[in-house]
Design a protein around this motif. Structure first.
Motif, PDB file in Angstrom:
ATOM      1  N   PHE A   3      15.941  16.071  -6.036  1.00  0.00           N
ATOM      2  CA  PHE A   3      16.902  16.932  -5.348  1.00  0.00           C
ATOM      3  C   PHE A   3      17.947  17.491  -6.306  1.00  0.00           C
ATOM      4  O   PHE A   3      18.203  16.916  -7.369  1.00  0.00           O
ATOM      5  N   PRO A   4      18.586  18.616  -5.933  1.00  0.00           N
ATOM      6  CA  PRO A   4      19.654  19.178  -6.768  1.00  0.00           C
ATOM      7  C   PRO A   4      20.823  18.194  -6.891  1.00  0.00           C
ATOM      8  O   PRO A   4      21.074  17.383  -6.000  1.00  0.00           O
ATOM      9  N   ILE A   5      21.543  18.314  -7.996  1.00  0.00           N
ATOM     10  CA  ILE A   5      22.648  17.403  -8.268  1.00  0.00           C
ATOM     11  C   ILE A   5      24.001  18.082  -8.044  1.00  0.00           C
ATOM     12  O   ILE A   5      24.911  17.495  -7.476  1.00  0.00           O
ATOM     13  N   TRP A   6      24.111  19.333  -8.488  1.00  0.00           N
ATOM     14  CA  TRP A   6      25.390  20.046  -8.420  1.00  0.00           C
ATOM     15  C   TRP A   6      25.125  21.522  -8.187  1.00  0.00           C
ATOM     16  O   TRP A   6      24.146  22.073  -8.695  1.00  0.00           O
ATOM     17  N   GLN A   7      26.008  22.171  -7.404  1.00  0.00           N
ATOM     18  CA  GLN A   7      25.885  23.605  -7.149  1.00  0.00           C
ATOM     19  C   GLN A   7      27.252  24.267  -7.183  1.00  0.00           C
ATOM     20  O   GLN A   7      28.241  23.663  -6.780  1.00  0.00           O
ATOM     21  N   GLN A   8      27.266  25.528  -7.635  1.00  0.00           N
ATOM     22  CA  GLN A   8      28.481  26.324  -7.686  1.00  0.00           C
ATOM     23  C   GLN A   8      28.115  27.767  -7.353  1.00  0.00           C
ATOM     24  O   GLN A   8      27.130  28.289  -7.865  1.00  0.00           O
ATOM     25  N   VAL A   9      28.908  28.391  -6.492  1.00  0.00           N
ATOM     26  CA  VAL A   9      28.683  29.788  -6.107  1.00  0.00           C
ATOM     27  C   VAL A   9      29.857  30.607  -6.634  1.00  0.00           C
ATOM     28  O   VAL A   9      31.011  30.187  -6.531  1.00  0.00           O
ATOM     29  N   ASN A  10      29.548  31.802  -7.180  1.00  0.00           N
ATOM     30  CA  ASN A  10      30.636  32.638  -7.685  1.00  0.00           C
ATOM     31  C   ASN A  10      31.400  33.295  -6.529  1.00  0.00           C
ATOM     32  O   ASN A  10      30.918  33.331  -5.392  1.00  0.00           O
ATOM     33  N   PRO A  11      32.599  33.838  -6.782  1.00  0.00           N
ATOM     34  CA  PRO A  11      33.461  34.337  -5.693  1.00  0.00           C
ATOM     35  C   PRO A  11      32.856  35.453  -4.851  1.00  0.00           C
ATOM     36  O   PRO A  11      33.101  35.522  -3.652  1.00  0.00           O
TER      37      PRO A  11
ATOM     38  N   PRO B 284      35.732  28.730 -13.641  1.00  0.00           N
ATOM     39  CA  PRO B 284      36.614  27.598 -13.947  1.00  0.00           C
ATOM     40  C   PRO B 284      37.711  27.338 -12.917  1.00  0.00           C
ATOM     41  O   PRO B 284      38.249  26.240 -12.856  1.00  0.00           O
ATOM     42  N   GLU B 285      38.031  28.314 -12.095  1.00  0.00           N
ATOM     43  CA  GLU B 285      39.140  28.121 -11.134  1.00  0.00           C
ATOM     44  C   GLU B 285      38.746  27.294  -9.916  1.00  0.00           C
ATOM     45  O   GLU B 285      39.608  26.864  -9.158  1.00  0.00           O
ATOM     46  N   ALA B 286      37.467  27.056  -9.709  1.00  0.00           N
ATOM     47  CA  ALA B 286      37.022  26.273  -8.544  1.00  0.00           C
ATOM     48  C   ALA B 286      35.991  25.242  -8.983  1.00  0.00           C
ATOM     49  O   ALA B 286      35.257  25.445  -9.934  1.00  0.00           O
ATOM     50  N   ASN B 287      35.983  24.140  -8.272  1.00  0.00           N
ATOM     51  CA  ASN B 287      34.997  23.091  -8.561  1.00  0.00           C
ATOM     52  C   ASN B 287      33.719  23.369  -7.786  1.00  0.00           C
ATOM     53  O   ASN B 287      33.741  23.907  -6.699  1.00  0.00           O
ATOM     54  N   GLY B 288      32.616  22.930  -8.350  1.00  0.00           N
ATOM     55  CA  GLY B 288      31.342  23.027  -7.638  1.00  0.00           C
ATOM     56  C   GLY B 288      31.211  21.867  -6.669  1.00  0.00           C
ATOM     57  O   GLY B 288      32.086  21.012  -6.546  1.00  0.00           O
ATOM     58  N   ALA B 289      30.098  21.829  -5.985  1.00  0.00           N
ATOM     59  CA  ALA B 289      29.851  20.768  -5.008  1.00  0.00           C
ATOM     60  C   ALA B 289      28.742  19.856  -5.523  1.00  0.00           C
ATOM     61  O   ALA B 289      27.667  20.324  -5.889  1.00  0.00           O
ATOM     62  N   PHE B 290      29.022  18.568  -5.541  1.00  0.00           N
ATOM     63  CA  PHE B 290      27.986  17.591  -5.860  1.00  0.00           C
ATOM     64  C   PHE B 290      27.170  17.357  -4.600  1.00  0.00           C
ATOM     65  O   PHE B 290      27.710  17.162  -3.526  1.00  0.00           O
ATOM     66  N   VAL B 291      25.853  17.389  -4.753  1.00  0.00           N
ATOM     67  CA  VAL B 291      24.953  17.265  -3.601  1.00  0.00           C
ATOM     68  C   VAL B 291      24.127  15.988  -3.721  1.00  0.00           C
ATOM     69  O   VAL B 291      24.429  15.115  -4.527  1.00  0.00           O
ATOM     70  N   LEU B 292      23.078  15.863  -2.928  1.00  0.00           N
ATOM     71  CA  LEU B 292      22.338  14.614  -2.724  1.00  0.00           C
ATOM     72  C   LEU B 292      21.934  13.903  -4.012  1.00  0.00           C
ATOM     73  O   LEU B 292      22.056  12.681  -4.113  1.00  0.00           O
TER      74      LEU B 292
END
Length: 159
Positions: free
Chosen positions: A23-31, A118-126
């Protein structure tokens, strides 16, 4: 003995580390919601959200290899039920491998986030949270192995 509770915990450690690989570990979406950065155990991918195509991919195979090593160590430790001290030693090494894996994931996600948004944190997933589950199961298995070892020593003392 193989039918003890620590066997279940060690098996769950192996399952948790396989979840890290799958499964994915970390995700980040741009603004502007057009691109997404996804970290898996094998690579870091920049994905176009509209077309779902991979724009850029960077290999991060060391995370997957460490997760597979941790799963293998848990399964090998499971088979060493006749030698409890060796089993505790293997679990200690496995804890170290999981901590190194976790540190590499945090470092990799921090570096990727600094370049992407850099201004926002990504989300750690499963995949990320499965490591914590594996670490807790590893600690529990070590606790029950130690408990069995103390019980055997106390019985030997009585004889």
């Amino acid at each position: 003995m193989i039918q003890r509770i620590q066997t279940v915990f060690l098996f769950l450690v192996a399952v948790a580390m396989i979840l890290v690989v799958l499964f994915p570990i970390w995700q980040q979406v741009n603004p502007d919601q057009t691109m997404m950065l996804t970290l898996t155990a094998w690579n870091l991918e920049k994905i176009d959200i509209q077309t779902q195509q991979v724009i850029e991919s960077e290999g991060k195979f060391f995370i997957g290899i460490l997760a597979i090593i941790a799963a293998g160590l848990a399964l090998f430790s499971l088979s060493q039920y006749k030698n409890r001290t060796r089993q505790m030693f293997l679990n200690m090494i496995n804890s170290l491998v999981m901590v190194v894996t976790l540190a590499l994931i945090i470092w990799t996600s921090h570096q990727a986030n600094a370049d992407f948004r850099p201004e926002a944190n990504g989300a750690f997933v499963l995949g990320f949270w499965a490591i914590f589950g594996g670490m807790i199961m590893n600690l529990l298995s070590n606790r029950f192995i130690r408990k069995d070892e103390m019980l055997v020593r106390s019985v030997d003392r009585i004889r």
